[in-house]
Design a protein around this motif. Structure first.
Motif, PDB file in Angstrom:
ATOM      1  N   GLN A 324       1.091  -1.199  -0.022  1.00  0.00           N
ATOM      2  CA  GLN A 324      -0.010   0.124  -0.034  1.00  0.00           C
ATOM      3  C   GLN A 324       0.922   1.267  -0.083  1.00  0.00           C
ATOM      4  O   GLN A 324       0.162   2.396  -0.026  1.00  0.00           O
ATOM      5  CB  GLN A 324      -1.029   0.037   1.278  1.00  0.00           C
ATOM      6  CG  GLN A 324      -1.923  -1.142   1.119  1.00  0.00           C
ATOM      7  CD  GLN A 324      -2.888  -0.773   0.099  1.00  0.00           C
ATOM      8  OE1 GLN A 324      -3.576   0.202  -0.410  1.00  0.00           O
ATOM      9  NE2 GLN A 324      -2.950  -2.131  -0.925  1.00  0.00           N
ATOM     10  N   THR A 329       0.781  -0.299   6.802  1.00  0.00           N
ATOM     11  CA  THR A 329      -0.287  -0.918   6.312  1.00  0.00           C
ATOM     12  C   THR A 329       0.258  -2.179   5.759  1.00  0.00           C
ATOM     13  O   THR A 329       0.700  -2.345   4.582  1.00  0.00           O
ATOM     14  CB  THR A 329      -1.112  -0.382   5.317  1.00  0.00           C
ATOM     15  OG1 THR A 329      -1.728   0.769   5.763  1.00  0.00           O
ATOM     16  CG2 THR A 329      -2.390  -1.294   4.944  1.00  0.00           C
ATOM     17  N   HIS A 331      -0.134  -6.651   5.376  1.00  0.00           N
ATOM     18  CA  HIS A 331      -1.217  -7.585   5.352  1.00  0.00           C
ATOM     19  C   HIS A 331      -0.406  -9.011   5.131  1.00  0.00           C
ATOM     20  O   HIS A 331      -0.837 -10.102   5.450  1.00  0.00           O
ATOM     21  CB  HIS A 331      -2.088  -7.484   4.096  1.00  0.00           C
ATOM     22  CG  HIS A 331      -3.009  -6.301   4.243  1.00  0.00           C
ATOM     23  ND1 HIS A 331      -3.860  -6.102   5.674  1.00  0.00           N
ATOM     24  CD2 HIS A 331      -2.987  -5.212   3.791  1.00  0.00           C
ATOM     25  CE1 HIS A 331      -4.411  -4.771   5.368  1.00  0.00           C
ATOM     26  NE2 HIS A 331      -4.047  -4.451   4.315  1.00  0.00           N
TER      27      HIS A 331
END
Length: 522
Positions: A324, A329, A331
């Motif tokens: 991102q 951020t 994941h």
């Protein structure tokens, strides 16, 4: 000349007066092609101390009105380009360092403070056009363009500092992105916008507001590859000038790889090594390894194993497109690895979509981060690697086999030790210390196959080359026989000296001592 409006050429004057200056002025030829085109928005991201600010100072000196920079560029590559006289000192330049504004704004707010300062400076230059009523920067620039037809070139340094230093403030990030969009997107007064930072710009949730920018990042620099760091030829010239060993400089500071330029060097470190005539950790010394440690220890499945494999000399597959482009951020492990690419701790092969540790300097930073983190097994392997190398050099095959057994036991908690790739990684890790004197080559092409591991000594090192062949559930003698039959040593063209042939076998049926080793001196 002003502070932010047409800052002049003093910054670039200081750059070219430095003891070591590598001419990257042909970057100007590229930006000249983009002026007043659909491609006039560039975001150029690369790690800290990779010459971003120097490039902006050069562009400011070239484009800014109010000064004559022809003498500064005399003898540089760009002077021979046909577009050089056309754009020289022909534009109003707005040169912003966003980190300075972020620090100075304090409670006032970044964008409010920036607009106040810049409209004030524009009013000094265009007081007959701008009234005190105009306080919005975009409105002031529109008025100047309508009345005079003059366009602006925007040079923005540290564009991403809000995302890096205000990670917790989504409201500030949104406001900042909206401000940049309003200021730059589809505005007729923009002739060129060149932003630089560490992070690319394309993904910030719903605020992909800066999608007009063409990105050049460490995952793909496209046409700007040769301006990202020092090229192999540029380093070769410096090594001749300062009488430094090119192979050792490569071992320490090379390793960033792009599509056309396969050897890009860390410019900060190369310059420091040339000036000091000492090879050392120059780039990594400008930031604490704690920053790297935080990302290495993130709890994503497979991340620790990938880091260990890269320390062992392997490349790891990565998908950089889910990232991102911020520092908060995450994941998947791919997001963490992609951030480390942008930070300069990992290199990326865009063709193969593989990531790896680029050089000795960065490898040392990973070792530092591991030494204070939760990596005791790996640190024990690294600390034992010097003894393993010594045993190999004296031909003590029994000690080498025992050392590989210990490395296997320590690495088994992180690596899935169940195939030949894992065996290769564990052995590369076990010989970690060899890379201070050797260049490790995996899958070395021999004309009749590939040698699993080859350690080539640096030119200044008086030690034998080492050719390692690995077998799985066969025998060490079979591994050595393959080295001879396929004539692997004939592939070491240009190498003159002793060679150690090392055959290693891993036998799953012998848990007492699964590794066996045979060493032959040639």
């Amino acid at each position: 000349m002003g502070i932010y409006l047409n800052p002049g050429n003093k910054g670039f004057w200081q750059v070219i007066r430095s003891k070591i200056y590598v001419d990257k002025s042909n970057l100007i030829a590229y930006t000249n092609e983009l002026i007043n085109t659909e491609e006039k928005y560039l975001c150029v991201s690369r790690p800290r101390r990779f010459g971003k600010s120097i490039a902006l100072k050069m562009l400011a000196a070239y484009y800014s009105r109010g000064c004559d920079s022809s003498d500064l560029f005399r003898g540089l590559k760009i002077e021979k380009n046909e577009t050089f006289p056309e754009h020289l000192n022909q534009y109003d330049v707005i040169f912003l360092n966003m980190q300075q504004f972020l620090i100075r704004a304090r409670d006032q707010g970044l964008t409010d403070y920036l607009e106040q300062v810049l409209t004030g400076e524009l009013r000094e230059a265009y007081g007959d056009i701008l009234s005190d009523r105009i306080t919005i920067l975009a409105e002031a620039l529109e008025r100047i363009y309508v009345k005079t037809g003059k366009q602006f070139i925007f040079l923005i340094d540290e564009w991403d500092c809000v995302m890096r230093e205000r990670q917790e403030s989504e409201a500030l990030q949104r406001q900042y992105l909206d401000f940049l969009r309003s200021l730059l997107k589809d505005q007729p007064y923009v002739a060129l916008a060149y932003m630089t930072g560490i992070l690319p710009v394309k993904k910030y949730g719903q605020h992909s507001a800066l999608n007009m920018f063409w990105e050049h990042s460490m995952t793909d620099q496209f046409a700007l590859e040769e301006f990202t760091g020092f090229t192999e030829e540029e380093v070769r010239i410096l090594c001749r000038q300062y009488d430094m060993d090119e192979a050792e400089i490569s071992n320490w500071y090379d390793g960033y790889r792009f599509r056309r330029f396969q050897h890009i060097y860390n410019p900060r470190s190369v310059v420091s090594a040339m000036k000091n005539r000492v090879l050392s950790n120059y780039w990594t010394s400008t930031e604490t390894y704690e920053a790297l440690k935080i990302y290495m220890e993130m709890d994503f499945d497979g991340l620790r194993g990938d880091i260990v494999r890269m320390l062992g000399g392997e490349c790891v597959r990565v998908n950089p497109f889910s990232f991102q482009n911020d520092m908060s951020t995450f994941h998947t492990k791919d997001d963490v690895l992609t951030l480390l690419i942008h930070l300069g701790y990992l290199a990326f092969d865009a063709e193969k979509k593989e990531v790896f540790i680029p050089n000795k300097e960065i490898m040392g930073e990973f070792e530092n981060a591991m030494s204070v983190g939760g990596w005791p097994e790996i640190m024990r392997i690294l600390q034992a690697s010097e003894k393993l190398l010594e045993a190999t050099l004296r031909g003590d095959a029994e000690s080498v086999a025992r050392g590989l057994d210990l490395a296997h036991m320590e690495a088994s908690s992180i690596l899935a030790y169940n195939d030949e790739n894992s065996l290769s990684c564990a052995i590369g890790l076990a010989y970690y210390s060899a890379r201070k004197d050797y260049r490790l080559i995996r899958e070395f092409p021999t004309g009749r196959g590939f040698a699993d591991l080859v350690f080539l000594p640096l030119p200044s090192v008086r030690k034998p080359a080492i050719v390692v062949e690995l077998k799985w559930d066969k025998s060490a003698d079979a591994a050595l026989r393959q080295i001879r039959e396929r004539k692997y040593i004939h592939a070491l063209e240009g190498y003159s000296g002793e060679i150690l042939l090392v055959g290693v076998n891993y036998d799953r049926k012998n848990p007492a001592q699964p590794h066996s080793c045979v060493i032959e001196r040639v």
